[in-house]
Motif scaffolding. Sequence first.
Motif, short mmCIF file in Angstrom:
data_model
loop_
_atom_site.label_atom_id
_atom_site.label_comp_id
_atom_site.label_asym_id
_atom_site.label_seq_id
_atom_site.Cartn_x
_atom_site.Cartn_y
_atom_site.Cartn_z
N GLU A 168 0.83 -1.20 0.00
CA GLU A 168 0.00 0.00 0.00
C GLU A 168 0.87 1.26 0.00
N VAL A 169 1.96 1.24 0.76
CA VAL A 169 2.86 2.40 0.79
C VAL A 169 3.46 2.63 -0.60
N VAL A 170 3.96 1.55 -1.22
CA VAL A 170 4.56 1.69 -2.55
C VAL A 170 3.53 2.20 -3.55
N ALA A 171 2.30 1.66 -3.50
CA ALA A 171 1.26 2.12 -4.42
C ALA A 171 0.91 3.58 -4.18
N TYR A 172 0.85 3.97 -2.92
CA TYR A 172 0.54 5.36 -2.56
C TYR A 172 1.57 6.32 -3.17
N LEU A 173 2.83 5.94 -3.10
CA LEU A 173 3.88 6.78 -3.67
C LEU A 173 3.87 6.74 -5.19
N ASP B 113 4.91 13.22 -2.29
CA ASP B 113 6.08 13.53 -3.13
C ASP B 113 7.24 12.59 -2.87
N GLY B 114 7.31 12.03 -1.68
CA GLY B 114 8.40 11.15 -1.31
C GLY B 114 8.14 10.57 0.06
N ALA B 115 9.08 9.76 0.54
CA ALA B 115 8.88 9.07 1.82
C ALA B 115 10.08 9.23 2.73
#
Length: 356
Positions: free
Chosen positions: A135-140, A146-148
Motif C-alpha cells: 500500500e505504501v509503494v502504491a501510494y507513492l 512527493d516522497g517518503a
Amino acid sequence: MTDALRPAGAAPTLEDVARAAGVSRATVSRVVNGVRNVDPAIQEAVRQAVSVTGYAPNRAARSLVTRRTDAIALVVSGAGVEPDGRGPAEEGSFTAQVFADPFFGRVVTGVVNYLRPRGMHPVLMFAETSRARDEVVAYLRQGSADGALIVSTHAEDPLPGLIADAGLTAVLYARPARPVGISYVDLAHRDGARLAAEHLLARGCRRIATISGPLAVPAGRERLAGFQDALAQRGSSVPPVAEGQFTQESGEAAMERLLAEHPDLDGVFAGNDLMATGACHVLREHGRRVPEDVAVIGFDDSSAASACRPPLTTVRQPVEDMAAEMAGLLLDRLAAPDRPVTSVIFEPVLVVRDSA
C-alpha cells in the motif's frame, strides 16, 4: 501591484511577497518550494514577507504545473510475523508499540518542525505487513505524496529495497542492514558507546555488564561493539552481555539474567533508555542502589531518561535534528533528482545525570 492597486478580495501573489522581501520572484518561489541552497537570511526575509502579506500558495494550481502534492509520507516500517488471517488486534500491537516508544515522537517532532514552515505536511503510515508495504509503494507510485521518510524497526525490513527498486524518492533514518540506493541519516553509535564505557571506568566500575539492543539491527550491533572495544582498549575484560529488544520489558528480563549470573556487577550500559529504565527497576527490586551499588547508563536521551528514577545518565542521540536533516535531504532530492545518494552522520554526546 501594490496593496492599493490590487483588486478588492484578490489574494496576495508571489510578486507581492517578492516586493515585501526585496528579492526576486524566483527567489521567493525557491524558498516557498523548500529549496535549501538559499541564504538563511534571505529565507527568513521571505518567510516574514509571506506572513506580512498573508500569501498562501494555490496548491491545486501549482500541483498541475509541478506535479507536487506538498505531502510527505512518514513511514514507520517493520517486518513482523504474518500468519494467515492476521487480525486487527495483532496489527494494532505494532502501532501501540510505536506510540509507546518516545523515540518515534521525537522523529515526528523533527520532521513536522522542518516541513511545516515550508508549507509541507507529513502523512503518517505504518508498514508492518506485506500488504501494508504494498500500500505504501502504491501510494507513492500514484503521486499521493512527493516522497517518503522511512523509519525501519526491523533489520529484515524489505520496504527500503521495494522503494529503491520502484525508483521512488525516499530517505531513511539509520543505515540499512543491507546496502540500498537510498540516502540516510545516522549516529556514530560506536563513539556513543565509547563515551559510556569511559564514564563507567572513570567512576571506578570494574565489574561491568551490558544490555545490548537487538543484534540483528545495525544500531544494536554498533553500540555493543563500540562498548566492548572501548573496554578492551583500556584493559578491561569482555563484559557479560544480555540481548534486549529496545523495550523496557526486555531490559527488565535482561537485568534479571545478568544479576543471576553476575551478582557482583557494579556497572551496566544499556543500549537504549527504555532498557536502562527496566534495568534500574529490577536493581531496586533486588535491593541494589543506583548509582551507589550499580551505575547505569542508557542511550538516546529520550523522555524516558528524565522520567527514570534516578534520572539516567545517557548518550544523547539528537533525534529531532536527525529527523529534520532527513526531511531536508528528501527535499533536496525532490529539487534535484540526480543528486547522488548520501549519508549524514551525527555525533553523540554524554549527558550526565544521577544514575552514573
